[in-house]
Each structure stands twice: as C-alpha cells, then as structure tokens.
Design a protein around this motif. Sequence first.
Motif, mmCIF file in Angstrom:
data_model
loop_
_atom_site.group_PDB
_atom_site.id
_atom_site.type_symbol
_atom_site.label_atom_id
_atom_site.label_comp_id
_atom_site.label_asym_id
_atom_site.label_seq_id
_atom_site.Cartn_x
_atom_site.Cartn_y
_atom_site.Cartn_z
ATOM 1 N N ILE A 95 11.944 25.768 39.310
ATOM 2 C CA ILE A 95 12.584 25.167 40.638
ATOM 3 C C ILE A 95 13.486 24.301 40.522
ATOM 4 O O ILE A 95 14.222 23.784 40.987
ATOM 5 C CB ILE A 95 11.199 25.056 41.391
ATOM 6 N N SER A 96 12.921 23.018 39.410
ATOM 7 C CA SER A 96 13.997 22.151 39.254
ATOM 8 C C SER A 96 15.111 22.201 38.777
ATOM 9 O O SER A 96 16.089 21.654 39.343
ATOM 10 C CB SER A 96 13.271 20.941 38.235
ATOM 11 N N GLY A 97 15.366 23.322 37.972
ATOM 12 C CA GLY A 97 16.553 23.818 37.362
ATOM 13 C C GLY A 97 17.458 24.266 38.812
ATOM 14 O O GLY A 97 18.807 24.118 38.880
ATOM 15 N N LEU A 98 16.938 24.927 39.761
ATOM 16 C CA LEU A 98 17.491 25.599 40.854
ATOM 17 C C LEU A 98 18.140 24.400 41.648
ATOM 18 O O LEU A 98 19.268 24.229 42.110
ATOM 19 C CB LEU A 98 16.466 26.228 41.851
ATOM 20 N N VAL A 99 16.995 23.153 41.755
ATOM 21 C CA VAL A 99 17.282 22.020 42.673
ATOM 22 C C VAL A 99 18.643 21.246 41.860
ATOM 23 O O VAL A 99 19.575 20.685 42.673
ATOM 24 C CB VAL A 99 16.322 21.249 42.900
ATOM 25 N N ARG A 100 18.804 21.223 40.410
ATOM 26 C CA ARG A 100 19.683 20.493 39.843
ATOM 27 C C ARG A 100 21.145 21.072 40.457
ATOM 28 O O ARG A 100 22.233 20.453 40.549
ATOM 29 C CB ARG A 100 19.408 20.628 38.731
ATOM 30 N N ASP A 101 21.527 22.342 40.237
ATOM 31 C CA ASP A 101 22.396 23.104 40.443
ATOM 32 C C ASP A 101 22.987 22.813 42.005
ATOM 33 O O ASP A 101 24.022 22.566 42.617
ATOM 34 C CB ASP A 101 22.584 24.493 40.242
ATOM 35 N N LEU A 102 21.930 22.624 42.924
ATOM 36 C CA LEU A 102 22.167 22.744 44.453
ATOM 37 C C LEU A 102 22.321 21.352 44.995
ATOM 38 O O LEU A 102 23.100 20.949 45.481
ATOM 39 C CB LEU A 102 20.784 23.020 45.431
ATOM 40 N N TYR A 103 21.614 20.267 44.565
ATOM 41 C CA TYR A 103 21.697 18.893 44.892
ATOM 42 C C TYR A 103 22.109 17.927 43.711
ATOM 43 O O TYR A 103 22.175 16.794 44.186
ATOM 44 C CB TYR A 103 20.256 18.411 45.394
ATOM 45 N N GLY A 104 22.210 18.173 42.556
ATOM 46 C CA GLY A 104 22.547 17.172 41.632
ATOM 47 C C GLY A 104 21.377 16.696 40.651
ATOM 48 O O GLY A 104 20.280 17.102 41.064
ATOM 49 N N THR A 105 22.016 16.140 39.870
ATOM 50 C CA THR A 105 20.995 15.844 38.664
ATOM 51 C C THR A 105 19.856 14.521 39.116
ATOM 52 O O THR A 105 18.623 14.689 38.726
ATOM 53 C CB THR A 105 21.593 14.942 37.548
ATOM 54 N N LYS A 106 20.402 13.591 39.949
ATOM 55 C CA LYS A 106 19.569 12.667 40.479
ATOM 56 C C LYS A 106 18.315 13.065 41.348
ATOM 57 O O LYS A 106 17.062 12.858 41.150
ATOM 58 C CB LYS A 106 20.336 11.697 41.393
ATOM 59 N N THR A 107 18.565 14.349 42.039
ATOM 60 C CA THR A 107 17.539 14.756 42.932
ATOM 61 C C THR A 107 16.687 15.719 41.982
ATOM 62 O O THR A 107 15.362 15.947 42.259
ATOM 63 C CB THR A 107 18.402 15.858 43.904
ATOM 64 N N SER A 108 17.208 16.391 41.022
ATOM 65 C CA SER A 108 16.272 17.118 40.153
ATOM 66 C C SER A 108 15.462 16.272 39.426
ATOM 67 O O SER A 108 14.470 16.669 39.117
ATOM 68 C CB SER A 108 17.388 17.787 39.023
ATOM 69 N N PHE A 109 15.828 15.039 39.162
ATOM 70 C CA PHE A 109 15.097 14.068 38.416
ATOM 71 C C PHE A 109 13.974 13.747 39.080
ATOM 72 O O PHE A 109 12.714 13.726 38.699
ATOM 73 C CB PHE A 109 15.829 12.854 37.857
ATOM 74 N N ILE A 110 14.140 13.318 40.164
ATOM 75 C CA ILE A 110 12.997 12.986 41.148
ATOM 76 C C ILE A 110 12.042 14.046 41.524
ATOM 77 O O ILE A 110 10.764 14.034 41.860
ATOM 78 C CB ILE A 110 13.408 12.287 42.582
ATOM 79 N N MET A 111 12.658 15.262 41.578
ATOM 80 C CA MET A 111 11.950 16.371 41.920
ATOM 81 C C MET A 111 10.974 16.972 40.698
ATOM 82 O O MET A 111 9.867 17.204 40.747
ATOM 83 C CB MET A 111 12.956 17.741 42.179
ATOM 84 N N VAL A 112 11.564 16.635 39.669
ATOM 85 C CA VAL A 112 10.517 16.736 38.346
ATOM 86 C C VAL A 112 9.351 15.851 38.364
ATOM 87 O O VAL A 112 8.166 16.218 38.128
ATOM 88 C CB VAL A 112 11.565 16.725 37.001
ATOM 89 N N ILE A 113 9.660 14.821 38.738
ATOM 90 C CA ILE A 113 8.705 13.726 38.958
ATOM 91 C C ILE A 113 7.458 14.061 40.002
ATOM 92 O O ILE A 113 6.043 14.111 39.886
ATOM 93 C CB ILE A 113 9.195 12.267 39.454
ATOM 94 N N ALA A 114 8.132 14.601 41.186
ATOM 95 C CA ALA A 114 7.159 15.243 42.176
ATOM 96 C C ALA A 114 6.377 16.295 41.939
ATOM 97 O O ALA A 114 5.126 16.347 42.049
ATOM 98 C CB ALA A 114 7.873 15.420 43.306
ATOM 99 N N MET A 115 7.088 17.381 40.985
ATOM 100 C CA MET A 115 6.326 18.452 40.257
ATOM 101 C C MET A 115 5.195 18.024 39.557
ATOM 102 O O MET A 115 4.020 18.362 39.345
ATOM 103 C CB MET A 115 7.418 19.359 39.820
#
Length: 457
Positions: A95-115
């Motif tokens: 899911i984080s990889g999907l978010v990275r392409d949709l929203y960018g690296t910064k969002t993906s980074f905090i998404m990984v923390i949340a996951m």
Amino acid sequence: ILYVLLLFCISIYVSYSQKKDSENFLLYKGKNNAFVVAASIAGLAIGGASTIGIAENAFTVGLSAGWYDTAWAIGAGGSSMLAGRYLRRSQYTTISGLVRDLYGTKTSFIMVIAMCIIQSGIIALQYKAGGSILASLLPDIFTVQSGTFFSFLIFMLVAVIGGMGSVSLTNVLNLVLIYVGVILAAALVLWNHGGWEAIDVLTKADPDTPYLSLTAGMGWMGILSWIVVMLGNTNSVQGVVQIGLTGKSDRSATVGFIVGAILMVPVGFICALLGVASRALLPDAEASVALPMILMSIPPVLGGITLSGLWAADMGTGCSMIIGLATTVSTDIIGKIPGVSLNDRQKHILNKVIVVLSSLVTYLIATQMGAILSAMQKALSLAIGTSFIVIGGLLCPKFSSRKAGFWTIMASIVSIVAWNMVPALVPVFKNVGFFMLAVCGAVFILISLVDPEKVKQ
C-alpha cells in the motif's frame, strides 16, 4: 501439543517447497485458491479481539458486542472491491508503494510509519490475548507473562520458517479449530453448565441492561464507528490487503474475501453469547477471565480442543500481521535505502531477520497493552487517516490533493495522542472512530479543496 506440531509441519513443508524464494516468502503471490484466501482473511480477522475480546465486551453490552466481527466482514467485502482489487491489477506489492506514486515520497514515508504502528499494535495484542488464554486454561503451566512469551515464540517461528505460505495454509487449520472450539464451548457452557438458565435469571434480575439485544448495548452509533474503523483498516493496512495478492486470480481473491467475510459473522455473535453466559454464571469474576474460568471446568480432551480453537484465533491474526509488517519494513524501508543491492538468497535471509526483529519488537510492546478490545480499536482507528488517502486517490484522483495525503496521516497520529490525553473529547464524540473520521475527513477535504496540485493518476 498436537496442534503446535501440525503448525510446524506445515511451515517446514512450505519452507522446503519455496526453495529460498524471497518474493514467495513474504508475498506468496498468485498461489492460493478462493478457499485458502477465505481461510486466510477469516483467520486474520478472528483474533483475540474477535473471541475473548468480544466475550469480555459482552459483559456490559450483551450480544451487540458481536458486531465487531460483522464490522470486520463489511470491511473485508469493501476491500475486495477497492484497495485489494486495485493492488492486484497494478504492479504494486505494498500500500505504501501505491501511496508513493499517488502522493509523493514524503506522504509515503509517514504512511510507512503509520503502517508500522498499526500492525505492531495488532500483533502485540495477539500475544497478550494468547497469553491470557493459556494462563486461564492452563494455570499450572502458564502465567500471563509466560503465556504471552510462548505465544510470541510460536507465532514468530511459524512466520519465520514458512513465511506467507505457511501463514496461509495454517490459517485453514486455524479456521477449522476456531469454529470447532467456539461451537464446542458454546454447547458445553449453554447446555452442560446451565448457561441458558443463568442468562434467564440474569436478564430478569437486571432488565435495564440489554444483554440479549443485538443492537441496544452498543447502539447504532457505536456499531457504525466499528464499521468505519474496519473499512479504513481493510483498505489500507498491508497485512490485510496483502492476502488478496495470494489469490490465483482476481476472481479467487474476490470470492475468497467475500466467503471469508461471511465466515467471520457467526463467530462474533457466538462469542458474545458466551460472554453473556459467563456474566450470568460468574457475576463476580473479571470480564477478561470469566469465560476462560468456565472453560477450565470442562473435560480435558474437550478443553484441549477449545483451547486450541481460541489460541488458533490469535495465531491466525498474529502471524498474518507479522508477515504484513515484515513486508512493509523490507519493501518500503530497507528496499528504499540507496546503494543497497542484494541477490535473491540475501533478500531471503534478510526477510527472515526482519520477521524475527519485528516479532521481538512487538513482543516488547505487548507488555504495555491495556484492555484487549479498547486497545485494538485505538490501533485500528489510525487506519482511518490512511484509508482516506488510499480510497480518495483511487476513486477521486481529480479531487484528492497530494499535500492532503501527508497532512491527513499526520492528523490521524495527532488525533490518537489527543484522544488519550484530552478526556473532554470522549463525551463529545463518544468513540475514537468518529473522532478520527471527523478530524481526518476535515483535513483531507479542506486541503484538497484549496490545493491545486492533485495526485498522479
């Protein structure tokens, strides 16, 4: 003992058949038919909160506590149509990889923390629930502490030996044991131990508590909050969505999720009924131990089957989430470090090390957890923020702002802290799920309205 030996036999078999394949170890992509997918998602959902936690909650809210599993089922059905289906049809494995392409690296980074936070909380709760079950039913062998450690050790070994493949196949065994154990427990408690008669006495003595109402105890607002939390959880948590990748085809994955969702519902209400019976039979006992105390009095062979079923419920959830957490760490943290280049054998070894370390960290967290169902809901509610950005990016890409992704997840983390530190929020929102929904929804929508930069399609 026989159950644990069967778990290891399955894990060793899967480990041998994988032949050091690093991708199969964590993903087991395209290997399972619809039945195994159904057993995997049902085994993941029916954990400590879905059995002992529901029985504990039924002490005060009656049969309506069973809606927890129904909310899970609704979420699983939603995931089969949204995030799970999209992930299968894309090149993404997380899911984080999907978010990275949709929203960018910064969002993906905090998404990984949340996951990592969400999955760690869920895993830790399974260790604790497993320890409570073992200590209650085998008090001469286990304390809560040693039972928690034993649960951690077995869960970790099953995951590290065979990876996602062993988790999938052991969940078939787990699901059978869960159903046999829960139904057997219900039959023994309600008919052999005077459960029905005790419930009748309880409801007459305390008519103001809706023990036998399917909705009044929790209320529709409470039930709705569970559904909201679970829709978020099942569409954005790696350990859940990843199961969809194991299906041999899109149809196998979708049918598996729907069948698994149907299998979740009866267990919840049976456990709620057991909780009411426990309240009636042992009115002075603590809610968390009343059901295990009753089960201690049944014949040893039947007790062993029941114990295996309850413990299997924790096993299915714990192992699935361990693999989900390890996939997040391996793919979205280690895999993104510049200059790291590993061959398949090295990746396979690294993935096993990550599973061990993830299991160990979550075991340490387990010693700090409070009441099972309450702590579970707080952990899962963090997924509401992540689900807003996942579902928003997939269904409404022309509206969803790239900046909204980062700030929505930040808002969800701050909201969890605020909910625990500001008691005045409780009477206003009643439930952490509604609070998260209001905060994360407002942040996501407002930023998306004012920010012209939309997600990449």
